[in-house]
Design an enzyme around this catalytic site. Structure first.
Site, PDB file in Angstrom:
ATOM      1  N   ASP A   1       4.243   2.580  30.946  1.00 40.24           N
ATOM      2  CA  ASP A   1       3.123   2.281  30.048  1.00 40.24           C
ATOM      3  C   ASP A   1       1.910   1.952  30.914  1.00 40.24           C
ATOM      4  O   ASP A   1       1.791   0.847  31.453  1.00 40.24           O
ATOM      5  CB  ASP A   1       3.472   1.118  29.113  1.00 40.24           C
TER       6      ASP A   1
ATOM      7  N   LYS B   1      -0.644   4.868  23.491  1.00 43.70           N
ATOM      8  CA  LYS B   1      -0.240   3.532  23.059  1.00 43.70           C
ATOM      9  C   LYS B   1      -1.488   2.758  22.664  1.00 43.70           C
ATOM     10  O   LYS B   1      -2.494   2.775  23.375  1.00 43.70           O
ATOM     11  CB  LYS B   1       0.514   2.822  24.191  1.00 43.70           C
TER      12      LYS B   1
ATOM     13  N   LYS C   1       2.547   5.233  20.274  1.00 43.06           N
ATOM     14  CA  LYS C   1       3.211   3.934  20.311  1.00 43.06           C
ATOM     15  C   LYS C   1       2.256   2.877  19.787  1.00 43.06           C
ATOM     16  O   LYS C   1       1.201   2.628  20.372  1.00 43.06           O
ATOM     17  CB  LYS C   1       3.648   3.587  21.734  1.00 43.06           C
TER      18      LYS C   1
END
Length: 226
Positions: free
Chosen positions: A96, A157, A185
């Site tokens: 991430d 994300k 996400k």
């Protein structure tokens, strides 16, 4: 909206996050056990705990996810690349990566693209780029999303959770842009089971949360009519 979709199982969407500064090895072990027991998609832990998590989850379904350039995204590209490569060597299969927001806002789009693309290419693993949507205009969200897709990111994300959290509106915008080409996400501030469902219905394919167990308890209570 969520009440119309009671049969969606949110567990396989969840990245079980342990990103508090005081996280301990004992908590990492607990999070890994929970991720396996409840069929979560992944555990998301700091780079210093990747090796431990990889050993605990070896041969099991949950993936080992870690954060790169967290939480500001303002470290240098060389540092981010090294951090990502070391994490993969230690067993991480998902990264991430926090976007460099300052670069994006001043139009350094080539630098943003290069940083993401290099990490995607050099690691060969799933990269989820954290946009920190609460700090971006809608135009910047669209620009960031296009850059990330072109650079090879597997997910967008929404948030680190340090500057606001996921919203249905932001997930809907990202869904409109990506059109199922990559994942989304939703992360940050997911506190209720209905909220989790609403984010999934808006287009989220993963949910980043430290409250996964609580969300499942809420689901079980709803099924019991409590």
């Amino acid at each position: 909206m969520a009440a119309d979709y009671p049969d969606i199982d949110i567990a396989p969407f969840i990245d079980h996050a342990l990103l508090t500064p005081t996280a301990t090895p004992e908590q990492v072990e607990q999070w890994c056990e929970q991720a396996y027991r409840f069929n979560f998609a992944a555990v998301c832990i700091y780079p210093s705990y990747v090796k431990q998590a990889a050993e605990l989850l070896q041969g099991k379904n949950p993936k080992v996810c870690t954060v790169i350039g967290f939480p500001t995204g303002a470290t240098t590209s060389a540092v981010k690349l090294y951090e990502a490569q070391e994490a993969v060597e230690n067993g991480a299969t998902e990264l991430d990566l926090v976007l460099n927001l300052g670069w994006l806002k001043v139009g350094k789009t080539e630098e943003v693209h290069r940083e993401i693309a290099e990490i995607c290419e050099e690691t060969g693993q799933t990269v989820k780029v954290i946009l920190e949507t609460s700090l971006l205009t809608d135009a910047e969200k669209r620009l960031a999303a296009e850059i990330c897709m072109d650079a090879g990111a597997a997910f967008l994300k929404t948030s680190t959770g340090w500057n606001g959290g996921a919203t249905v509106a932001d997930v809907s915008i990202l869904k409109e842009i990506v059109r199922d080409r990559i994942g989304i996400k939703a992360s940050g501030g997911i506190r209720t089971h209905d909220q989790a469902l609403d984010l999934i219905l808006a287009g989220a394919t993963r949910l980043g949360t430290s409250r996964g167990i609580d969300l499942l308890r809420q689901r079980d209570n709803l099924e019991k009519g409590e």
